[in-house]
Design a protein around this motif. Structure first.
Motif, PDB file in Angstrom:
ATOM      1  N   LEU A   1       8.578 -24.856  37.977  1.00  0.00           N
ATOM      2  CA  LEU A   1       9.416 -25.127  36.809  1.00  0.00           C
ATOM      3  C   LEU A   1      10.423 -26.245  37.123  1.00  0.00           C
ATOM      4  O   LEU A   1      10.640 -27.157  36.312  1.00  0.00           O
ATOM      5  CB  LEU A   1      10.154 -23.849  36.392  1.00  0.00           C
ATOM      6  N   ALA A   2      11.031 -26.176  38.319  1.00  0.00           N
ATOM      7  CA  ALA A   2      12.019 -27.200  38.701  1.00  0.00           C
ATOM      8  C   ALA A   2      11.371 -28.581  38.711  1.00  0.00           C
ATOM      9  O   ALA A   2      11.958 -29.580  38.266  1.00  0.00           O
ATOM     10  CB  ALA A   2      12.596 -26.862  40.075  1.00  0.00           C
ATOM     11  N   ARG A   3      10.086 -28.629  39.191  1.00  0.00           N
ATOM     12  CA  ARG A   3       9.372 -29.908  39.250  1.00  0.00           C
ATOM     13  C   ARG A   3       9.142 -30.456  37.836  1.00  0.00           C
ATOM     14  O   ARG A   3       9.331 -31.642  37.558  1.00  0.00           O
ATOM     15  CB  ARG A   3       8.034 -29.670  39.957  1.00  0.00           C
ATOM     16  N   VAL A   4       8.741 -29.558  36.919  1.00  0.00           N
ATOM     17  CA  VAL A   4       8.485 -29.970  35.536  1.00  0.00           C
ATOM     18  C   VAL A   4       9.783 -30.491  34.909  1.00  0.00           C
ATOM     19  O   VAL A   4       9.825 -31.557  34.278  1.00  0.00           O
ATOM     20  CB  VAL A   4       7.931 -28.780  34.708  1.00  0.00           C
ATOM     21  N   MET A   5      10.894 -29.740  35.113  1.00  0.00           N
ATOM     22  CA  MET A   5      12.174 -30.123  34.485  1.00  0.00           C
ATOM     23  C   MET A   5      12.668 -31.458  35.023  1.00  0.00           C
ATOM     24  O   MET A   5      13.213 -32.281  34.301  1.00  0.00           O
ATOM     25  CB  MET A   5      13.216 -29.018  34.694  1.00  0.00           C
ATOM     26  N   ARG A   6      12.415 -31.661  36.347  1.00  0.00           N
ATOM     27  CA  ARG A   6      12.856 -32.921  36.959  1.00  0.00           C
ATOM     28  C   ARG A   6      12.122 -34.103  36.325  1.00  0.00           C
ATOM     29  O   ARG A   6      12.721 -35.118  35.979  1.00  0.00           O
ATOM     30  CB  ARG A   6      12.592 -32.864  38.467  1.00  0.00           C
TER      31      ARG A   6
END
Length: 716
Positions: free
Chosen positions: A695-700
């Motif tokens: 999720l963090a990768r997608v949001m970044r």
């Protein structure tokens, strides 16, 4: 006319297809019945034996075998005269006695309006049919004669018998292909239930027929001339529309009386299948066929064995419906499964195929009966199969499968085999991947793709249409739910016992038995299932086990405050694929890595929430029902997350967001644009990810888009 002369009349009728020895057996059964019913009268005042004799006449018309006719003569003997089944077996043999017994049991069945009683009785009927299909044939003839002589009965009884006839017996006659019995039952039932409507329609039909005599005569002679010109054998019959079917078309198809009656119907009966297709060509050369109205039921017979060519032509300013079939097809169309006995000696292929269809149908009923939880569920499945409007699809090897209209690839998979339905994961329709929920069309080739270990999806129940698919899916889900509730219950109880420093394996059998008895269940497994379903609290059961058997004196609420501390020491590990009894809350959409807790939901198992979710209970007592959880390390499944993206409005920015999510290996389930003004917009997306890091990768990725001003995860 005396009864004696009518039994002679019957013998004469039977001599056309039975030998003298068998006719004498039927006569003997008649004299036996006459003696047994001595002194009994029907409601009309006639001697009672006139009824069994009339039933035998109906069966003789269908050319049924001598045993069925003997059973028809004797069908009320056990019921009304107290003569036991053994006495009949001694006199007439076991087969006849079994038939009489089967019919007597069906006669005791009253399809009351109470659904449960009706369903229970329907099961008995299918059992009788499975043992010997002739039982239902005798019963249908019995019902037909009763319907013909309903007159003297009280109004309420007439209504009940007529309703039952339309609901149960006419559809069975139809399913067995007995068209003539079915239409007569429908018309008599309709006339009894709606005498005014029936009278009105029959008068209107008679009036219309009188004024249309010339057109009918003209069309018939043109058809006859065409057949002679081409040298084709064929007799032409006019077809009358039945009152009940006219009424149903007016009611359900919203057609006016004149729209229905402006169709002239004829049937052409010929010698061979070849002639049928030649006659089709001849009539098409005489009048223009209407596109889309041709049906070939010879190549693809209906589920009840019906075969015929149907075409609708336009000529003389009216529509002309024509059915073309052979003599054998005509006989089977009218008498269905009953035709099997007529053709038994020459092993007609049509009759034997027809017999196989009926056997398959009855077999299917038996399977459903075994799977259904109760009789109401069973009748719900069966009613679907009694009113089929068929479609025909092909297996990849070219075998034809018949299904009710609206059937989906899941129905098709279950029609092939229950195991194939249960393991179905996808399908190809005409070689292209198709949706499992889309209704199939006639002529499609359907291929089912299965996977080992796959299980039916509860969502399938919302779109399957066949009884077999529905009952099979319910059966598997029920067993799955049972197994899962047992597993989850065991896990939760072990965890609670851990908090007391105890193990389930160390608890004595006597203690377990005492706790089982105290909780009024029949076994430990049942108790564990109840815990898994959220109907009982694991902590309380654990305390009863530890404290020596759950004696009545112990207050069950005492000590609740201790649970939270103990729960935290031994969190339960979840993988996210636990199945029917572990669900993820749609409010906070937890994903692997989030701190989570499980909330037991009565009857539905465990709902997993984020531990900061606003929907979790606030008060201390309710919080003791929470189970502390931790995620397994190797989760690869996808979970839904809702994101809110604020951005400046620019052309193509939505496409940029979608592309950024895809670059980060995310999957967009839903995207919609919310508040907007000229400069700024808000996009709400639901994305599939497999954990917090993902999720963090997608949001970044999304945050890096120049137009995006802010992004955050939504937790309701």
């Amino acid at each position: 006319m005396s009864a004696e002369s009518t039994v002679d009349g019957l013998s004469k009728e039977l001599s056309s297809y039975l030998d003298t020895g068998r006719i004498n057996q039927v006569r003997r059964a008649y004299y036996y019945a006459e003696q047994a019913h001595e002194g009994q009268k029907r409601r009309s005042g006639e001697p009672y034996v006139t009824h069994p004799l009339a039933v035998a006449f109906i069966l003789a018309d269908l050319k049924l075998d001598h045993q069925s006719l003997m059973a028809a003569m004797l069908h009320d003997v056990i019921e009304d005269t107290g003569i036991p089944k053994d006495a009949l077996a001694e006199q007439f043999g076991d087969s006849v006695a079994d038939l009489v017994d089967g019919v007597s049991k069906l006669t005791q069945i009253e399809f009351r309006s109470r659904a449960e009683a009706q369903a229970e009785n329907f099961q008995k009927m299918t059992l009788a049919m499975a043992r010997d299909i002739r039982v239902i044939l005798v019963k249908l003839a019995d019902r037909l004669h009763n319907m013909r002589t309903l007159g003297p009965l009280p109004f309420a009884k007439r209504q009940r018998i007529a309703t039952e006839t339309l609901d149960i017996y006419a559809p069975i006659a139809n399913r067995l292909g007995m068209h003539s019995v079915c239409t007569e039952l429908e018309d008599l039932g309709f006339a009894s239930l709606y005498p005014m409507r029936s009278r009105y329609i029959s008068q209107a039909v008679a009036k219309l027929r009188g004024s249309h005599q010339e057109i009918i005569h003209e069309i018939r002679s043109r058809l006859q001339e065409k057949l002679v010109e081409r040298g084709l054998p064929g007799r032409i019959l006019g077809r009358e529309k039945h009152l009940n079917s006219i009424y149903n078309k007016m009611k359900f198809k919203q057609k006016s009386f004149h729209e229905i009656m402006d169709v002239y119907a004829f049937r052409i009966i010929t010698d061979t299948e070849d002639d049928c297709y030649r006659i089709l060509g001849a009539v098409h050369s005489l009048y223009k066929p209407l596109p889309g109205r041709f049906k070939d039921y010879i190549a693809m017979p209906k589920a009840n064995g019906y075969q015929s060519l149907h075409t609708t032509l336009f000529g003389m300013h009216v529509n002309i419906e024509i059915q073309i079939r052979t003599e054998e097809m005509e006989h089977i169309a009218n008498n269905g499964i009953a035709a099997h006995w007529m053709y038994k000696n020459d092993q007609s292929t049509i009759a034997s195929v027809n017999q196989k269809r009926v056997d398959r149908w009855v077999q299917g009923l038996m399977e459903m009966r075994e799977r259904a939880d109760d009789s109401l569920e069973f009748i719900e499945h069966v009613k679907v199969d009694l009113f089929p409007d068929e479609i025909y699809v092909f297996t990849p090897k070219g075998k034809i499968m018949e299904l009710p209209s609206g059937a989906t690839p899941i129905d098709f998979a279950y029609a092939i085999h229950t195991d194939i339905g249960n393991a179905c994961v996808a399908c190809r329709i005409n070689r292209n991947l198709g949706s499992l929920s889309q209704p199939l069309q006639s002529g499609q080739t359907v291929e089912v793709i299965t996977a080992p270990g796959a299980r039916p999806n509860p969502a399938w129940l919302s779109f399957v249409v066949t009884g077999k698919a529905r009952s099979s899916i319910r059966h598997v889900l029920k067993n799955q739910k049972q197994a899962e509730s047992l597993e989850l219950g065991r896990t939760l109880l072990k965890k609670s016992l851990n908090g007391f420093g105890q193990k389930l394996s160390k608890v004595s059998d006597a203690q377990i038995a005492a706790v089982v008895q105290h909780n009024q269940v029949s076994s430990l497994d049942d108790l564990l299932s109840e815990i898994g379903l959220g109907n009982r609290m694991a902590y309380l059961i654990a305390r009863q086990l530890v404290s020596g058997g759950g004696s009545e004196e112990q207050p069950l609420e005492a000590g609740l405050e201790k649970t939270s501390g103990e729960d935290q020491r031994t969190p339960v590990t979840i993988r996210g694929t636990e199945g029917l009894l572990v669900k993820f809350a749609s409010c906070c959409k937890p994903i692997p890595g989030d701190p989570v807790v499980g909330l037991m939901d009565s009857g539905h198992g465990m709902i997993i929430h984020s531990d900061t979710c606003s929907r979790l209970p606030e008060d201390d007592e309710a919080r003791t029902r929470l189970t502390h959880l931790k995620w397994a390390k190797d989760i690869t499944d996808e979970f839904s997350v809702e994101l809110r993206v604020e951005m400046e409005r620019q052309r193509g920015v939505i496409a940029e967001i979608a592309s950024a999510v895809a670059m980060a290996d995310g999957n967009i389930e839903r995207i919609n644009v919310e508040e907007q003004n000229a400069r700024f917009g808000v996009v709400s997306l639901v994305v599939h990810v497999n954990g917090r890091r993902h999720l963090a990768r997608v949001m970044r990725r999304v945050k890096n888009i120049r137009a995006v001003t802010h992004i955050h995860r939504v937790r309701h």
